[in-house]
Design a protein around this motif. Structure first.
Motif, mmCIF file in Angstrom:
data_model
loop_
_atom_site.group_PDB
_atom_site.id
_atom_site.type_symbol
_atom_site.label_atom_id
_atom_site.label_comp_id
_atom_site.label_asym_id
_atom_site.label_seq_id
_atom_site.Cartn_x
_atom_site.Cartn_y
_atom_site.Cartn_z
ATOM 1 N N LEU A 9 0.855 -1.183 0.000
ATOM 2 C CA LEU A 9 0.000 0.000 0.000
ATOM 3 C C LEU A 9 0.892 1.234 0.000
ATOM 4 N N LEU A 10 0.687 2.102 -0.967
ATOM 5 C CA LEU A 10 1.431 3.352 -1.092
ATOM 6 C C LEU A 10 0.469 4.493 -0.782
ATOM 7 N N ILE A 11 0.825 5.310 0.216
ATOM 8 C CA ILE A 11 -0.023 6.440 0.610
ATOM 9 C C ILE A 11 0.778 7.723 0.473
ATOM 10 N N ASP A 12 0.406 8.513 -0.529
ATOM 11 C CA ASP A 12 1.107 9.774 -0.803
ATOM 12 C C ASP A 12 0.161 10.661 -1.604
ATOM 13 N N ASP A 13 0.099 11.934 -1.258
ATOM 14 C CA ASP A 13 -0.810 12.849 -1.946
ATOM 15 C C ASP A 13 -0.261 13.368 -3.270
ATOM 16 N N ASN A 14 1.002 13.104 -3.576
ATOM 17 C CA ASN A 14 1.639 13.656 -4.770
ATOM 18 C C ASN A 14 1.594 12.662 -5.930
ATOM 19 N N TYR A 15 0.915 13.046 -6.996
ATOM 20 C CA TYR A 15 0.725 12.168 -8.153
ATOM 21 C C TYR A 15 2.061 11.731 -8.764
#
Length: 127
Positions: A9-15
């Motif tokens: 699971l990758l959680i990051d707000d930057n596309y």
């Protein structure tokens, strides 16, 4: 590198960061499934509902609606069967010593990893 994990699971707000990190994970054959959430709230909801049962999480620190550390406080409240064995890597461009210290003191964080994720760094995580 052979597949190390079933679900990442990758959680990051930057596309752009998500795109680059996902490509490195795919190229490195890091996990069978790579799930990306740009919102920590959405990731928590998916975890609560049992839609995701990750073996490993890459978590950004600085996100607008909820920081990585705030995510971890909510993560601690979750009733997950594998919560204590999930490897969480704090993936951040932060150079703030406080962030690094807080990461090293958090029982859920396996390691602090600097952005951008590189193939070499990924190999070192799998050792």
């Amino acid at each position: 590198m052979s597949v190390s994990f079933k679900t990442c699971l990758l959680i990051d707000d930057n596309y752009i960061d998500n795109f680059v990190t996902r490509k490195i994970l795919e190229t490195g054959n890091f996990a069978e499934n790579i799930i990306v959430h740009s919102s920590p709230h959405d990731a928590l909801n998916a975890l609560r509902k049992g839609e995701i049962l990750p073996d490993v999480i890459f978590l950004d620190i600085r996100m607008p609606s909820m920081s990585g550390f705030e995510f971890l406080k909510e993560y601690e409240k979750l009733d997950l069967s594998n919560k204590d064995i999930v490897k969480i890597f704090m993936l951040s461009s932060s150079l703030d010593p406080t962030d690094m210290r807080s990461s090293s003191e958090n029982k859920y964080i396996a390691q602090f990893v600097h952005k951008p994720l590189t193939y070499k760094a990924l190999q070192e995580l799998c050792l």
